[in-house]
Design a protein around this motif. Structure first.
Motif, PDB file in Angstrom:
ATOM      1  N   THR A 192     -14.514  16.086   3.465  1.00  0.00           N
ATOM      2  CA  THR A 192     -15.711  16.849   4.070  1.00  0.00           C
ATOM      3  C   THR A 192     -15.985  18.353   3.058  1.00  0.00           C
ATOM      4  O   THR A 192     -16.272  17.882   1.513  1.00  0.00           O
ATOM      5  CB  THR A 192     -14.063  18.761   4.687  1.00  0.00           C
ATOM      6  OG1 THR A 192     -13.418  19.751   3.479  1.00  0.00           O
ATOM      7  CG2 THR A 192     -13.550  17.796   5.820  1.00  0.00           C
ATOM      8  N   LYS A 193     -17.154  18.987   3.652  1.00  0.00           N
ATOM      9  CA  LYS A 193     -18.047  19.538   2.658  1.00  0.00           C
ATOM     10  C   LYS A 193     -17.008  20.255   2.061  1.00  0.00           C
ATOM     11  O   LYS A 193     -17.133  20.351   0.813  1.00  0.00           O
ATOM     12  CB  LYS A 193     -19.062  20.111   3.220  1.00  0.00           C
ATOM     13  CG  LYS A 193     -19.681  19.865   3.954  1.00  0.00           C
ATOM     14  CD  LYS A 193     -21.253  20.239   4.618  1.00  0.00           C
ATOM     15  CE  LYS A 193     -22.289  19.556   5.062  1.00  0.00           C
ATOM     16  NZ  LYS A 193     -23.669  20.296   6.059  1.00  0.00           N
ATOM     17  N   ALA A 194     -15.903  21.227   2.418  1.00  0.00           N
ATOM     18  CA  ALA A 194     -15.641  22.251   2.031  1.00  0.00           C
ATOM     19  C   ALA A 194     -14.602  21.787   1.040  1.00  0.00           C
ATOM     20  O   ALA A 194     -14.263  21.720   0.343  1.00  0.00           O
ATOM     21  CB  ALA A 194     -14.753  23.059   2.376  1.00  0.00           C
ATOM     22  N   ASP A 195     -13.653  20.662   0.796  1.00  0.00           N
ATOM     23  CA  ASP A 195     -13.185  19.848   0.746  1.00  0.00           C
ATOM     24  C   ASP A 195     -13.607  19.985  -0.889  1.00  0.00           C
ATOM     25  O   ASP A 195     -12.695  19.678  -2.402  1.00  0.00           O
ATOM     26  CB  ASP A 195     -12.252  19.150   0.562  1.00  0.00           C
ATOM     27  CG  ASP A 195     -10.751  19.299   1.619  1.00  0.00           C
ATOM     28  OD1 ASP A 195     -10.649  19.686   1.436  1.00  0.00           O
ATOM     29  OD2 ASP A 195     -11.049  18.226   2.528  1.00  0.00           O
ATOM     30  N   ASN A 196     -15.273  18.894  -0.470  1.00  0.00           N
ATOM     31  CA  ASN A 196     -15.687  18.221  -2.273  1.00  0.00           C
ATOM     32  C   ASN A 196     -16.134  19.537  -2.684  1.00  0.00           C
ATOM     33  O   ASN A 196     -16.471  19.583  -4.193  1.00  0.00           O
ATOM     34  CB  ASN A 196     -17.293  18.013  -1.195  1.00  0.00           C
ATOM     35  CG  ASN A 196     -17.959  17.615  -2.694  1.00  0.00           C
ATOM     36  OD1 ASN A 196     -19.110  17.929  -2.414  1.00  0.00           O
ATOM     37  ND2 ASN A 196     -17.782  16.240  -3.392  1.00  0.00           N
ATOM     38  N   GLU A 197     -17.059  20.798  -1.798  1.00  0.00           N
ATOM     39  CA  GLU A 197     -17.318  21.909  -3.184  1.00  0.00           C
ATOM     40  C   GLU A 197     -15.689  22.635  -4.166  1.00  0.00           C
ATOM     41  O   GLU A 197     -15.744  22.870  -5.140  1.00  0.00           O
ATOM     42  CB  GLU A 197     -17.267  23.208  -2.398  1.00  0.00           C
ATOM     43  CG  GLU A 197     -18.737  22.528  -1.855  1.00  0.00           C
ATOM     44  CD  GLU A 197     -18.809  23.149  -0.170  1.00  0.00           C
ATOM     45  OE1 GLU A 197     -18.720  24.524  -0.006  1.00  0.00           O
ATOM     46  OE2 GLU A 197     -20.309  23.415   0.576  1.00  0.00           O
ATOM     47  N   ARG A 198     -15.310  22.538  -3.411  1.00  0.00           N
ATOM     48  CA  ARG A 198     -13.378  23.147  -4.335  1.00  0.00           C
ATOM     49  C   ARG A 198     -12.757  22.064  -4.960  1.00  0.00           C
ATOM     50  O   ARG A 198     -12.656  22.520  -6.084  1.00  0.00           O
ATOM     51  CB  ARG A 198     -12.017  23.315  -2.452  1.00  0.00           C
ATOM     52  CG  ARG A 198     -10.816  23.132  -3.502  1.00  0.00           C
ATOM     53  CD  ARG A 198      -9.397  23.461  -2.639  1.00  0.00           C
ATOM     54  NE  ARG A 198     -10.142  24.309  -1.604  1.00  0.00           N
ATOM     55  CZ  ARG A 198     -10.333  23.402  -0.165  1.00  0.00           C
ATOM     56  NH1 ARG A 198     -10.220  21.915  -0.424  1.00  0.00           N
ATOM     57  NH2 ARG A 198     -10.724  24.250   0.467  1.00  0.00           N
ATOM     58  N   GLU A 199     -13.041  20.984  -5.072  1.00  0.00           N
ATOM     59  CA  GLU A 199     -12.828  19.986  -5.746  1.00  0.00           C
ATOM     60  C   GLU A 199     -13.979  19.770  -6.956  1.00  0.00           C
ATOM     61  O   GLU A 199     -13.658  19.836  -8.131  1.00  0.00           O
ATOM     62  CB  GLU A 199     -13.089  18.764  -5.587  1.00  0.00           C
ATOM     63  CG  GLU A 199     -12.442  17.210  -6.323  1.00  0.00           C
ATOM     64  CD  GLU A 199     -12.923  15.990  -5.879  1.00  0.00           C
ATOM     65  OE1 GLU A 199     -11.741  15.286  -5.968  1.00  0.00           O
ATOM     66  OE2 GLU A 199     -14.119  15.451  -5.504  1.00  0.00           O
ATOM     67  N   SER A 200     -14.923  20.564  -6.774  1.00  0.00           N
ATOM     68  CA  SER A 200     -16.195  20.204  -8.204  1.00  0.00           C
ATOM     69  C   SER A 200     -15.741  21.770  -8.884  1.00  0.00           C
ATOM     70  O   SER A 200     -15.897  21.551  -9.705  1.00  0.00           O
ATOM     71  CB  SER A 200     -17.633  20.580  -7.408  1.00  0.00           C
ATOM     72  OG  SER A 200     -17.808  18.915  -6.894  1.00  0.00           O
ATOM     73  N   ALA A 201     -15.694  22.799  -7.990  1.00  0.00           N
ATOM     74  CA  ALA A 201     -15.028  23.668  -8.428  1.00  0.00           C
ATOM     75  C   ALA A 201     -13.981  23.706  -9.658  1.00  0.00           C
ATOM     76  O   ALA A 201     -13.522  24.439 -10.531  1.00  0.00           O
ATOM     77  CB  ALA A 201     -15.192  24.688  -7.462  1.00  0.00           C
ATOM     78  N   GLN A 202     -13.437  22.893  -9.198  1.00  0.00           N
ATOM     79  CA  GLN A 202     -11.559  23.179  -9.212  1.00  0.00           C
ATOM     80  C   GLN A 202     -11.488  22.075 -11.142  1.00  0.00           C
ATOM     81  O   GLN A 202     -11.103  22.371 -12.170  1.00  0.00           O
ATOM     82  CB  GLN A 202     -10.851  22.301  -9.181  1.00  0.00           C
ATOM     83  CG  GLN A 202     -10.390  22.717  -8.256  1.00  0.00           C
ATOM     84  CD  GLN A 202      -9.311  22.410  -7.227  1.00  0.00           C
ATOM     85  OE1 GLN A 202      -9.454  20.908  -6.928  1.00  0.00           O
ATOM     86  NE2 GLN A 202      -8.098  22.708  -6.354  1.00  0.00           N
ATOM     87  N   LEU A 203     -13.203  20.812 -11.705  1.00  0.00           N
ATOM     88  CA  LEU A 203     -13.362  20.364 -12.328  1.00  0.00           C
ATOM     89  C   LEU A 203     -13.996  21.028 -13.385  1.00  0.00           C
ATOM     90  O   LEU A 203     -13.380  21.017 -14.365  1.00  0.00           O
ATOM     91  CB  LEU A 203     -14.243  18.935 -11.581  1.00  0.00           C
ATOM     92  CG  LEU A 203     -14.402  18.062 -12.886  1.00  0.00           C
ATOM     93  CD1 LEU A 203     -13.315  17.404 -13.047  1.00  0.00           C
ATOM     94  CD2 LEU A 203     -15.077  17.053 -12.086  1.00  0.00           C
ATOM     95  N   TYR A 204     -14.900  21.759 -12.312  1.00  0.00           N
ATOM     96  CA  TYR A 204     -15.883  22.424 -13.879  1.00  0.00           C
ATOM     97  C   TYR A 204     -14.995  23.925 -14.228  1.00  0.00           C
ATOM     98  O   TYR A 204     -14.989  24.467 -15.288  1.00  0.00           O
ATOM     99  CB  TYR A 204     -17.262  23.145 -13.298  1.00  0.00           C
ATOM    100  CG  TYR A 204     -18.028  21.956 -13.417  1.00  0.00           C
ATOM    101  CD1 TYR A 204     -17.209  20.413 -13.679  1.00  0.00           C
ATOM    102  CD2 TYR A 204     -19.466  22.014 -13.843  1.00  0.00           C
ATOM    103  CE1 TYR A 204     -18.624  19.583 -14.148  1.00  0.00           C
ATOM    104  CE2 TYR A 204     -20.208  21.367 -14.090  1.00  0.00           C
ATOM    105  CZ  TYR A 204     -20.023  20.059 -14.376  1.00  0.00           C
ATOM    106  OH  TYR A 204     -20.538  19.048 -14.340  1.00  0.00           O
TER     107      TYR A 204
END
Length: 521
Positions: A192-204
């Motif tokens: 989902t968009k929300a899951d993708n945004e969360r993943e990128s934020a966790q990585l960065y």
């Protein structure tokens, strides 16, 4: 009986990094001077019995192209500043792949006996250039005179009708193209968009924590951004092109330089460099995708990243599971995601990843040192191998959209087969063969969205949609939204990718409209 080639194996013997974060132009240094300071550090880092002997042995100067200043001959300028007289000088083209590509070429020359000691370097002074620009000074006082101070970096491979066509629709910069890959990868992974945004934020957020501990990092010593701060869009973190807010884009306004000194084991011994300083280059490899990013097979993978990782590991005689640490060039989150996908490892630590994907923190937090980012990764990889943090590390350098890739594997000891293969290079065909759909400039009729991004204005308001679409025949086209209501629909729909609609051409611009909104009046 065949001779033992182990002592011809290339080793990194010295590393140096410089950061100049002064906001006073009185303290500014041009790239050549920053590199010269990093060279002094690298020379001292060798621990050689005679530093002057090391200096006089340098017969190769390879410099990664700088964005900051259009030197007429930077290798010669640098050679004069550091007091060396090389028989080999080389200045790269513009691309972030060059630190590893040059290390590959240097290693090949060392094994063949063509180079004694190589100086590999790069640097940027974009922060200082910006300070001078704010004062209206095109030619910073004291900087090396150049023929054209207005000349900037550019991808010389981007030529042809497709370039103008893409730009007419708003495509052309990395901030536009990398989100196309991120959104396509998200859809492919059924996120989902929300899951993708969360993943990128966790990585960065992980990368930010790393960068805050690296003395050469632009954010060294600062409080690292948190996952929430990275994900939350606001005045200090405006949306650029969905799904990337400002702090998920490379930050290029930095003054950083890095230097790596390389020679053979035999030369290192002759120079009196302690073996504790030696870090071996086991292998390297690289290739590139089509520089026309509209002619890629898809946007949820990178054939060049896949092939480069495979070639680098194979050349080094190791498997991906043997690599204990990676540093993946990360101008945007999708690059380490594409690499992780191919390596079969989780993107984030929260998802179970145990190996580093970055040792220095990515181009947002460490600083997007122009084409030279991966030079700093090579320095840190060398540092940590010396310290015993791990025994096998891989650096993957990236450039273009993402187009150009080169990797290298480093280790504390010679490769097991060094007696016969002290170093192996696996440079694949310049253009990695990847069948792609045909590109049409004036599509008309039924179509669907293959991938997309949304460009935002400086107030984080949607400005326009950048759409890559497909016709029923599989042809690819570029388009924008056909009306404000279409832009609003793309922003708010759960998943635009795969949705069908109609494309038309008006005044040379392709416009797309989804089913269900009615025809444009």
């Amino acid at each position: 009986m065949a001779s033992d080639l182990t002592d011809t194996a290339p080793v990194i013997i010295g590393i140096g990094e410089i950061r100049n974060k002064s906001k006073d132009t009185k303290n500014s240094l041009e790239p050549a001077d920053l590199i010269a300071k990093a060279f002094t550090q690298a020379l001292q880092d060798t621990g050689a019995s005679s530093l002057e002997h090391v200096r006089k042995s340098i017969d190769s100067v390879d410099v990664v192209a700088t964005w900051t200043w259009s030197y007429d001959d930077l290798p010669s300028v640098l050679s004069q500043k550091v007091g060396v007289s090389p028989s080999h000088k080389f200045y790269s083209e513009h691309s972030g792949c060059w630190p590893c590509r040059l290390l590959d070429r240097i290693s090949q020359r060392i094994v063949k006996g063509e180079t004694k000691v190589a100086l590999l370097a790069g640097g940027e002074a974009l922060a200082s250039r910006a300070l001078y620009g704010a004062k209206g000074q095109l030619q910073p006082p004291g900087w090396t005179p150049v023929s054209d101070p207005t000349k900037g970096p550019g991808d010389t491979s981007m030529k042809g009708e497709w370039v103008a066509h893409a730009r007419k629709h708003g495509l052309g910069a990395p901030i536009h193209t990398y989100p196309l890959f991120e959104n396509a990868l998200r859809h492919r992974r059924e996120q989902t968009k929300a899951d993708n945004e969360r993943e990128s934020a966790q990585l960065y957020a992980e990368f930010a924590q790393i960068a805050a501990t690296r003395p050469a990092s632009w954010s060294y010593g600062e409080k690292p951004l948190t996952e929430t701060e990275i994900q939350t869009v606001g005045k200090k973190n405006r949306m650029i092109c969905y799904p990337y807010p400002l702090v998920q884009n490379a930050f290029n306004t930095i003054d950083l330089a890095g230097v790596v000194l390389v020679c053979s084991r035999a030369q290192a011994r002759a120079l009196g460099v302690p073996e504790s300083k030696w870090v071996h280059v086991w292998g390297a490899g690289g290739t590139q995708d089509n520089s026309n990013y509209l002619l890629r097979p898809n946007y949820f993978e990178s054939p060049s990243i896949r092939a480069t990782l495979d070639a680098t590991l194979q050349a080094s005689g190791v498997s991906k599971d043997q690599i204990e640490a990676f540093d993946i060039y990360s101008c945007f989150p999708v690059v380490p995601k594409l690499a992780a996908q191919h390596l079969g490892i989780p993107v984030t630590r929260e998802a179970g990843r145990t190996k580093p994907l970055s040792l220095i923190g990515g181009l947002t937090s460490f600083g997007g040192a122009g084409n030279n980012y991966s030079m700093h990764a090579l320095c840190e990889m060398t540092r940590q191998i010396r310290q015993g943090s791990f025994k096998l590390g891989c650096v993957l350098a990236n450039g273009g959209f993402p187009t150009y890739h080169h990797g290298a594997v480093l280790a504390p000891t010679p490769r097991p087969d060094a007696a016969s293969r002290p170093f192996v290079s696996a440079v694949l065909p310049e253009l990695y063969p990847s069948p792609a759909p045909a590109l049409v400039f004036t599509p008309s009729g039924r179509s669907s969205i293959e991938t997309y991004t949304i460009e935002y204005d400086r107030s984080s308001r949607p400005k326009r949609a950048l759409i890559i679409g497909r016709t029923p025949a599989g042809e690819r086209f570029v388009a924008n939204e056909d009306g404000k209501e279409v832009l609003e629909w793309i922003v708010n729909v759960d998943e635009p990718i795969g949705k069908t609609g109609v494309v038309r051409n008006a005044g040379g611009q392709n416009l797309w409209r989804p089913d269900g909104l009615g025809a444009k009046v």
